[in-house]
Design a protein around this motif. Structure first.
Motif, PDB file in Angstrom:
ATOM      1  N   LEU A  62      54.895 -85.716 128.965  1.00 27.49           N
ATOM      2  CA  LEU A  62      54.307 -86.485 127.861  1.00 27.49           C
ATOM      3  C   LEU A  62      55.225 -86.470 126.648  1.00 27.49           C
ATOM      4  O   LEU A  62      55.552 -87.514 126.078  1.00 27.49           O
ATOM      5  N   PHE A  83      42.348 -89.875 127.446  1.00 21.44           N
ATOM      6  CA  PHE A  83      43.745 -90.151 127.703  1.00 21.44           C
ATOM      7  C   PHE A  83      43.893 -91.109 128.872  1.00 21.44           C
ATOM      8  O   PHE A  83      44.558 -92.135 128.792  1.00 21.44           O
ATOM      9  N   LEU A 116      54.822 -90.584 117.389  1.00 17.01           N
ATOM     10  CA  LEU A 116      53.771 -91.532 117.767  1.00 17.01           C
ATOM     11  C   LEU A 116      53.362 -92.420 116.591  1.00 17.01           C
ATOM     12  O   LEU A 116      53.077 -93.611 116.772  1.00 17.01           O
ATOM     13  N   TRP A 123      46.176 -93.597 119.947  1.00 15.59           N
ATOM     14  CA  TRP A 123      47.099 -92.567 120.464  1.00 15.59           C
ATOM     15  C   TRP A 123      47.153 -92.603 121.973  1.00 15.59           C
ATOM     16  O   TRP A 123      48.214 -92.567 122.574  1.00 15.59           O
ATOM     17  N   ASN A 124      45.970 -92.671 122.632  1.00 16.85           N
ATOM     18  CA  ASN A 124      45.899 -92.484 124.073  1.00 16.85           C
ATOM     19  C   ASN A 124      46.726 -93.523 124.820  1.00 16.85           C
ATOM     20  O   ASN A 124      47.406 -93.230 125.776  1.00 16.85           O
ATOM     21  N   LEU A 156      49.083 -82.394 121.101  1.00 14.85           N
ATOM     22  CA  LEU A 156      50.480 -82.808 120.927  1.00 14.85           C
ATOM     23  C   LEU A 156      51.165 -81.955 119.876  1.00 14.85           C
ATOM     24  O   LEU A 156      50.493 -81.381 118.999  1.00 14.85           O
ATOM     25  N   VAL A 166      57.405 -89.485 124.963  1.00 17.18           N
ATOM     26  CA  VAL A 166      57.292 -89.914 123.552  1.00 17.18           C
ATOM     27  C   VAL A 166      58.682 -90.006 122.934  1.00 17.18           C
ATOM     28  O   VAL A 166      59.015 -90.977 122.242  1.00 17.18           O
ATOM     29  N   CYS A 211      50.269 -92.641 124.553  1.00 20.38           N
ATOM     30  CA  CYS A 211      50.530 -91.455 125.372  1.00 20.38           C
ATOM     31  C   CYS A 211      50.625 -91.816 126.843  1.00 20.38           C
ATOM     32  O   CYS A 211      51.472 -91.297 127.576  1.00 20.38           O
TER      33      CYS A 211
END
Lengths: 659, 129
Positions: free
Chosen positions: B100, B64, B16, B28-29, B8, B104, B32
């Motif tokens: 992605l 992910f 994030l 995070w995943n 990222l 975000v 995402c």
């Protein structure tokens, strides 16, 4: 009444037993003369008669100074043992209810240890009469009332005393009273005086009054203290009201400052905490969901399209495989049909159908493989799973929103709740007010108790006061009774006094006449006195001349006064209206010859139906005796023998025995 | 898998982190995944920008995608096809990164996403719409 016989036994100067017959010889000779020198016992004979009649009440005052016992002891003849004693016996005849009865009184006495024993014996007609014996002292009054005994039995000294006008008044007084029965009135008056004195002292006792006052004082004091206790109680009640008001105000202030909410704060905090926990739990759940299928929900429509695409691609793959096989088979089937006897039209239509089918399949097989996945199953699985996920999420969100609202509300509530520290002064104020109230209530309870106890005490004091009042009232009534008695006694005394005066006045006239008559018989100056009057108030005797002028007693000579005295006695005796014997001792004291003659000739023979003269030889001397002789029934002489120290009675007067 | 490692940009990482704070999601995943799906929903093509993948946030495709890696990849492919792009490896990887990062950005800029519920609502609203 006639004295018949007098017997003396060891009596005074008389030794042994001496008897005197006293019955008058005849009606014409009523005089009995008893002669004796000084000390021979003349006066003793008079005393003996009185003692026999009256006993301890005998009016023989002169010689008696000690007690009756001592008197009797002294009367026992000298030389005779006291234990043997002495006696006197008197016989007399009295007419009662029309018949003559003979009475005989025997009185004897002897020493019995230190005291004297007296024996009385009364015989009536020779028989002992017990009833009369016990009541003799009263009964004797019916024969010879003591009050007038002095008018019949007297001695020369009394005459001399009577001559003194001052004394005469006294004698007239007593004699009159006795004569008229006024002595009864006098005695009643005296008794009334005693009664009066006794009742006058019957006042309400001081201690009772003091007690009453004390009770009243106590009751008043208690009532006052009750009132003050009540006032204190009222003040305390007021305190309670004030404390209640203050508590109410403090409570109100506390409430308005959110004090009530404060108490719920803990609960609110707990619920907020619980809600927050629940919220956290929900959010955690949401996060779990978010970590799983939730994000794919966004692309659900794309997923559906993708599933279609996948299916198409799968079909294309199958068709690609099937087309070659089918064209081969179609050709085979058509060839077979053509070989047979099948109509050409049918074959043609079948052929075009098969071709068309193959073309469609070819089209499908031409589909580009976009997905890269030869299978639609995963997408179909997803599209069926997603609605469930969505429902779950919706439910979670819904619950979470509701929870959020709830939490907001709880939070707002919590925010509205005041800070406990800010309320501290109010709480303190309220607690203080509450404490004050409790204290005030306790004080009221205490005051109430005090008041009740004082009230009880006051009730008791009142009751005591009432009973004291009753007692005092009772005592007052008694005192009133006493006062009434005193009052009536006074009135009765007044009435009696009036009665006495009226009675006296009524009789005095007759008595005065009798006295005047006697005086006229005795006086030689016949003309000197024309009237005798007796003052009913003072009993003083007043004489008046024929011309009406008064004669004062001082103007009379001593002899005249003696004659007046004799006249008084004679008149009074006649006024008594009772036939009683007369006994005169030493009759002619200090009269001159003329007066003696008057008495000898005019008084003694006529004084009564029985006259005893006790005389010395110088009073009734030979000449007088001669003069009196025609009236003398009996005569005796008392002879004292100094050797035996005793007197004996001898018949005959002085000179008779000698003759 | 065509894309072995996912990295990222620094700004995406910062965003994030903000989202982590807002939603309370720790991984995070997960975020995402949400970002990718959010971007795929948008009809417009992601603008082609130069991404400097200089952050230290890095994860494998498996981390992910989790259990649904094939489906996600298919979705990307389908989108690229719809956008008229070639479905070669290079293009797909590029498009993936663009989607992605755009996602975000959308998530951070969306005023609804203040907490986990806001995030959840994105999915629900999207599904309703």
């Amino acid at each position: 009444m006639i004295l018949d016989e007098l017997t003396l036994r060891n009596f005074g100067t008389f030794a042994g037993k001496q008897t005197l017959n006293l019955t008058p010889a005849s009606a014409k000779k009523p005089v009995i003369v008893i002669g004796g020198l000084n000390g021979a016992g003349k006066t003793t004979i008079l005393e003996a008669i009185l003692l026999a009649l009256y006993g301890s009440l005998a009016p023989v005052s002169g010689r008696r100074s000690g007690s009756y016992d001592n008197y009797l002891r002294a009367l026992i003849h000298h030389g005779v043992p006291h234990a043997e004693g002495a006696g006197v016996e008197l016989a007399f005849t009295a007419y009662q209810q029309g018949s003559a009865r003979e009475y005989r009184i025997r009185r004897s006495w002897m020493a019995s240890g230190a005291s004297m024993r007296e024996i009385l014996d009364v015989l009536v007609d020779g028989r002992h009469d017990a009833a009369l014996t016990t009541t003799w002292s009263e009964h004797v009054e019916t024969f010879l009332p003591r009050g007038i005994a002095g008018l019949f039995f007297f001695d020369g000294e009394q005459i001399e005393a009577l001559a003194d006008l001052e004394r005469s008044r006294q004698v007239v007084h007593t004699a009159l009273d006795a004569l008229l029965g006024l002595d009864l009135v006098q005695r009643l008056t005296t008794d009334l005086a005693v009664l009066r004195r006794r009742h006058r002292s019957q006042q309400v006792p001081d201690e009772l009054r003091h007690e009453l006052e004390e009770k009243q004082r106590v009751a008043t004091a208690l009532r006052q203290s009750e009132e003050s206790a009540f006032a204190a109680l009222a003040a305390k009640r007021l305190d309670i009201e004030r404390a209640e008001k203050r508590l109410f105000e403090a409570t109100e202030a506390y409430r308005s400052a959110g004090g009530d909410l404060l108490q719920k704060r803990d609960g609110a905090e707990a619920s907020v905490k619980a809600l927050r926990n629940e919220l956290d739990r929900l959010e955690e759940e949401l996060r779990d969901e978010a970590g799983d299928l939730a994000p794919l929900l966004q692309v659900s429509s794309q997923l559906a399209a993708l599933a279609d695409q996948a299916r198409r691609e799968a079909a294309a793959a199958r068709n690609r495989v099937a087309i070659d096989v089918m064209s081969e088979r179609d050709d085979t089937i058509l060839a077979k049909l053509r070989e047979g006897k099948t109509r050409a039209a049918l074959i043609a239509s079948l052929e075009s159908f098969l071709l068309e089918d193959r073309q469609v399949r070819q089209q499908s097989a031409d589909e580009v493989a976009i997905t890269g996945v030869g299978d639609a199953a995963p997408f179909e699985a997803l599209t069926t799973a997603l609605p469930t996920v969505e429902r779950r999420l919706r439910a979670l969100v819904l619950r979470r929103d509701a929870l959020r609202i709830e939490l907001d509300q709880a939070d707002r509530l919590l925010v509205a709740m005041p800070d406990p520290e800010r309320l501290a002064p109010l709480v303190k104020q309220r607690d203080e007010a509450s404490d004050d109230l409790i204290r005030a209530q306790a004080a009221v309870a205490h005051a109430d108790e005090l008041h009740a106890s004082i009230r009880n005490e006051r009730g008791r004091a009142d009751a005591a006061h009432d009973s004291a009042l009753n007692k005092a009232a009772h005592a007052n009534l008694e005192a009133d009774d006493g006062r009434r008695i005193v009052d009536h006694a006074d009135r009765v005394r007044e009435t009696l006094e009036k009665l006495r005066t009226a009675a006296t006045r009524r009789h005095l006239t007759r008595i005065s006449e009798l006295i005047l008559e006697a005086l006229k018989r005795l006086m030689r100056k016949d003309a000197l006195i024309s009237a005798v009057s007796i003052d009913p108030e003072t009993y003083s005797v007043e004489l008046a001349r024929p011309d009406g002028s008064q004669i004062h007693a001082e103007q009379l000579s001593a002899g005249e006064r003696q004659l007046l005295a004799v006249a008084l006695l004679w008149g009074l005796a006649r006024a008594a209206g009772q036939p009683l014997p007369v006994v005169v001792d030493t009759p002619l004291g200090r009269l001159d010859r003329t007066h003696r003659e008057h008495l000898l000739s005019r008084y003694f023979p006529h004084a009564s139906h029985q006259v005893l003269l006790l005389s010395t030889d110088t009073e009734i001397d030979a000449e007088s005796y001669k003069q009196l002789h025609p009236h003398i029934g009996r005569s005796y002489r008392l002879v004292f023998d100094s050797s035996t120290n005793g007197t004996t009675v001898v018949p005959g007067y002085f000179w008779e025995g000698d003759n | 898998m065509p894309l072995e490692h996912i990295r990222l940009t620094q700004s995406a990482r910062d965003q994030l982190i903000t989202l982590k704070r807002r939603t309370g999601i720790a991984h995070w995943n997960v975020l995402c995944r949400w970002a990718l799906c959010r971007s795929l929903v948008e009809p417009a093509k992601p603008p082609t920008v130069k991404l400097v993948l200089d952050s230290n946030v890095e994860m494998t495709w498996r981390v992910f995608a989790g259990n649904h890696g094939d489906e996600l990849w298919a979705l990307l492919r389908y989108r690229c096809h719809a956008d008229g792009l070639e479905l070669d490896e290079e293009t797909l990887a590029q498009q993936f990164r663009l989607h992605l990062h755009r996602g975000v950005g959308y998530l951070v800029g969306d005023p609804r996403v203040t907490d986990i519920v806001g995030l959840t609502r994105l999915a629900l609203d999207e599904s309703v719409a």
